[in-house]
Scaffold this active site. Structure first.
Site, PDB file in Angstrom:
ATOM      1  N   CYS A   1      89.721  11.609 -78.135  1.00 27.46           N
ATOM      2  CA  CYS A   1      89.858  13.072 -77.978  1.00 27.46           C
ATOM      3  C   CYS A   1      88.538  13.831 -77.976  1.00 27.46           C
ATOM      4  O   CYS A   1      88.219  14.507 -76.999  1.00 27.46           O
ATOM      5  CB  CYS A   1      90.753  13.621 -79.072  1.00 27.46           C
ATOM      6  SG  CYS A   1      92.469  13.392 -78.679  1.00 27.46           S
TER       7      CYS A   1
HETATM    8  N1  LIG Z   1      95.406  10.430 -78.630  1.00 25.67           N
HETATM    9  C1  LIG Z   1      95.090  11.557 -79.275  1.00 25.67           C
HETATM   10  O1  LIG Z   1      94.529  11.554 -80.347  1.00 25.67           O
HETATM   11  C2  LIG Z   1      95.479  12.897 -78.677  1.00 25.67           C
HETATM   12  C3  LIG Z   1      95.465  14.062 -79.472  1.00 25.67           C
HETATM   13  C4  LIG Z   1      95.838  15.279 -78.905  1.00 25.67           C
HETATM   14  C5  LIG Z   1      96.187  15.311 -77.562  1.00 25.67           C
HETATM   15  N2  LIG Z   1      96.182  14.170 -76.810  1.00 25.67           N
HETATM   16  C6  LIG Z   1      96.598  14.248 -75.407  1.00 25.67           C
HETATM   17  O2  LIG Z   1      97.914  13.745 -75.297  1.00 25.67           O
HETATM   18  C7  LIG Z   1      98.093  13.167 -74.004  1.00 25.67           C
HETATM   19  C8  LIG Z   1      98.687  11.788 -74.159  1.00 25.67           C
HETATM   20  O3  LIG Z   1      97.754  10.984 -74.825  1.00 25.67           O
HETATM   21  P1  LIG Z   1      98.122   9.536 -75.386  1.00 25.67           P
HETATM   22  O4  LIG Z   1      96.938   9.098 -76.160  1.00 25.67           O
HETATM   23  O5  LIG Z   1      99.456   9.564 -76.037  1.00 25.67           O
HETATM   24  O6  LIG Z   1      98.246   8.704 -74.008  1.00 25.67           O
HETATM   25  P2  LIG Z   1      98.714   7.189 -73.826  1.00 25.67           P
HETATM   26  O7  LIG Z   1      97.927   6.661 -72.682  1.00 25.67           O
HETATM   27  O8  LIG Z   1      98.708   6.470 -75.119  1.00 25.67           O
HETATM   28  O9  LIG Z   1     100.244   7.328 -73.375  1.00 25.67           O
HETATM   29  C9  LIG Z   1     100.669   7.897 -72.177  1.00 25.67           C
HETATM   30  C10 LIG Z   1     102.038   7.319 -71.821  1.00 25.67           C
HETATM   31  O10 LIG Z   1     102.555   8.017 -70.684  1.00 25.67           O
HETATM   32  C11 LIG Z   1     103.255   7.094 -69.861  1.00 25.67           C
HETATM   33  N3  LIG Z   1     103.411   7.658 -68.502  1.00 25.67           N
HETATM   34  C12 LIG Z   1     102.471   7.824 -67.537  1.00 25.67           C
HETATM   35  N4  LIG Z   1     103.017   8.399 -66.449  1.00 25.67           N
HETATM   36  C13 LIG Z   1     104.330   8.631 -66.737  1.00 25.67           C
HETATM   37  C14 LIG Z   1     105.414   9.214 -66.027  1.00 25.67           C
HETATM   38  N5  LIG Z   1     105.273   9.679 -64.779  1.00 25.67           N
HETATM   39  N6  LIG Z   1     106.608   9.280 -66.629  1.00 25.67           N
HETATM   40  C15 LIG Z   1     106.793   8.800 -67.876  1.00 25.67           C
HETATM   41  N7  LIG Z   1     105.798   8.235 -68.604  1.00 25.67           N
HETATM   42  C16 LIG Z   1     104.582   8.151 -68.040  1.00 25.67           C
HETATM   43  C17 LIG Z   1     102.391   5.850 -69.923  1.00 25.67           C
HETATM   44  O11 LIG Z   1     103.112   4.690 -69.528  1.00 25.67           O
HETATM   45  C18 LIG Z   1     101.999   5.842 -71.409  1.00 25.67           C
HETATM   46  O12 LIG Z   1     102.926   5.101 -72.189  1.00 25.67           O
HETATM   47  C19 LIG Z   1      96.735  13.211 -73.319  1.00 25.67           C
HETATM   48  O13 LIG Z   1      96.658  14.327 -72.487  1.00 25.67           O
HETATM   49  C20 LIG Z   1      95.777  13.363 -74.469  1.00 25.67           C
HETATM   50  O14 LIG Z   1      94.580  13.999 -74.120  1.00 25.67           O
HETATM   51  C21 LIG Z   1      95.852  12.966 -77.344  1.00 25.67           C
END
Ligand SMILES: NC(=O)c1ccc[n+]([C@@H]2O[C@H](COP(=O)([O-])OP(=O)(O)OC[C@H]3O[C@@H](n4cnc5c(N)ncnc54)[C@H](O)[C@@H]3O)[C@@H](O)[C@H]2O)c1
Length: 451
Positions: free
Chosen positions: A272
């Site tokens: 992040c």
């Molecule tokens: N990881 C963190 O600490 C954090 C904190 C705050 C915000 N965020 C934000 O949250 C968002 C998600 O992050 P994350 O770390 O959970 O990502 P991640 O990569 O762990 O998970 C994303 C998931 O989305 C799925 N996906 C992709 N396209 C899809 C679709 N069309 N339909 C359904 N599922 C689909 C993928 O298969 C995957 O399982 C990002 O924008 C990130 O910046 C992350």
């Protein structure tokens, strides 16, 4: 009565959010395009490592929390869909919206086929401000054949959670932020959070663009605090009698500063902070204003990583063999994520300098093994890791490492404590204790006392 809700994207955040809903009494439909992940959740096995998650999924997976690859079920079975798919960084520092757009296309098409009167789409992924108005709303209008606020609403509701404590952060947020296309949609999302949260957080209702700017600004601000605390730590380290914890601990007592994220240690990393600072700078450029303040934070962070490497190399230069153990590999405790972790840059540097490196981290071993394979030794416990080396570096303030005392140490060792988590008086005579962020001891110089 059980409320019904859906979450699209069951990754590190989405699965935790869906689980938080399910545990707090919502019937939850989770959608992901990854079939293995969906099957695993329905079988009650968490595909993700996050404290508390596995136990809840083993109880609720396939029941109160049902996973599917079919986006239509969100429209058919629920009235609110949270979208938390990944938004990978672009080379220019922005975020790619391609996964959010693909998800919205599937959801829009499903809504177009449906006869229901309304659906609320809540984008929670981190995006460059302006994305919802410029891309997401037009896309939903195109694929659903409906108009905004006449058949669907959109909210932007970013998360302020930290890996390693995602569940408790979702349940106990400092505040909830809802950017809304229409007040009735914001009312619905606020009511969902009132039911899901265990504390009673302030719920900020605002425009979508404000919510998008708040999201990228918050982490950018925190990185400035981290950079400042790390600069104070370097100052103290070079000043006899000085102690970074006393300095930042006291500064943090001032309400204008606060003690949170204000402790000298190692550089920030993870999935992040580095991405969000780059996006903040990118958005500044797009607006035609100057992002130098945050660019400076990024540079301070990079230099602090260099400082760690130089500090450790200097310490190993005076020992006979170059056996080094590293306790802590992820960018912080309680997570397997090693992206931009200071420990990784340190390992690279040590290997370049011919060191024999043994590592340990309760959560991140598999990810590190994937990067380094046989080039490192892997220990099964902190004690075993320490026993393989003449210099040990503790890179994260994990609770497990705070327990280290003389019983864990069997031969002479130099112990570099990057976060000053150990009490040297409990380490015994075999240990030369080297805290970062603390200057050479000066006799008669007290730490601090508050009356
Ligand atoms: N990881 C963190 O600490 C954090 C904190 C705050 C915000 N965020 C934000 O949250 C968002 C998600 O992050 P994350 O770390 O959970 O990502 P991640 O990569 O762990 O998970 C994303 C998931 O989305 C799925 N996906 C992709 N396209 C899809 C679709 N069309 N339909 C359904 N599922 C689909 C993928 O298969 C995957 O399982 C990002 O924008 C990130 O910046 C992350």
């Amino acid at each position: 009565m059980r409320d019904v809700i859906s979450v699209v994207g069951l990754g590190k955040l989405g699965l935790c959010l869906a689980t938080c809903f399910a545990e707090r009494g919502f019937d939850t439909v989770g959608v992901d395009i990854n079939r293995d992940l969906v099957d695993s959740i329905n079988a009650g096995v968490s595909p993700i490592v996050e404290p508390g998650l596995g136990e809840i999924i083993s109880r609720l997976g396939g029941k109160e929390l049902r996973a599917t690859t079919n986006h239509d079920q969100t429209i058919e079975q629920t009235d609110v869909t949270f979208i938390l798919v990944s938004t990978p960084s672009e080379p220019d520092g922005g975020f790619s919206n391609k996964y959010v757009e693909a998800a919205l296309k599937s959801l829009g098409e499903a809504l177009g086929r449906s006869e229901k009167s309304n659906h609320i789409f809540v984008v929670s992924s981190t995006v460059i401000p302006g994305s919802t108005d410029k891309s997401f709303i037009p896309l939903l209008e195109e694929y659903s054949g409906r108009k905004l606020n006449e058949g669907f609403n959109v909210c932007y509701n970013p998360d302020f959670v930290a890996l390693g404590k995602v569940l408790s952060d979702f349940w106990n947020p400092d505040f909830v932020l809802v950017g809304q296309s229409e007040p009735s949609a914001g009312d619905r999302i606020a009511s969902v959070y009132r039911r899901m949260c265990k504390n009673d957080p302030a719920i900020v209702r605002t425009s979508i663009i404000n919510a998008e700017i708040i999201k990228v600004s918050l982490n950018a601000y925190i990185t400035m605090k981290i950079g400042f605390a790390n600069t104070v730590a370097q100052m103290c380290e070079r000043t006899p009698g000085a102690d970074a914890d006393v300095v930042t601990g006291t500064l943090g007592m001032d309400k204008r500063i606060s003690p949170s994220y204000f402790r000298g240690g190692l550089s920030y990393g993870g999935t992040c902070f580095p991405r969000d600072t780059a996006a903040f700078v990118r958005f500044c450029e797009q607006c035609g204003c100057n992002g130098e303040l945050i660019e400076a934070s990024e540079e301070v962070n990079r230099r602090h990583n260099r400082h760690l490497c130089e500090f450790v190399l200097e310490q190993i230069s005076s020992v006979k063999d170059k056996t080094v153990s590293i306790l802590g590999l992820a960018f912080k405790p309680q997570t397997p994520v090693v992206v931009e972790s200071p420990a990784i840059e340190l390992i690279d540097e040590l290997l370049k300098n011919g060191a024999d490196v043994t590592v340990y981290d309760r959560f991140a071993m598999d990810n590190v093994r994937e990067i380094y394979g046989e080039r490192l030794r892997y220990a099964n416990s902190p004690e075993e890791c320490i026993s393989k080396s003449s210099v040990c570096v503790i890179t994260t303030p994990a609770d497990e490492f705070k327990q280290i005392d003389e019983n864990c140490i069997t031969s002479p060792i130099k112990l570099i404590d990057c976060w000053r988590i150990l009490d040297p008086s409990r380490l015994g005579e075999n240990v030369e204790y080297v805290p970062m962020g603390r200057g050479q001891e000066v006799e008669g110089c007290v730490g601090a006392s508050v009356q």
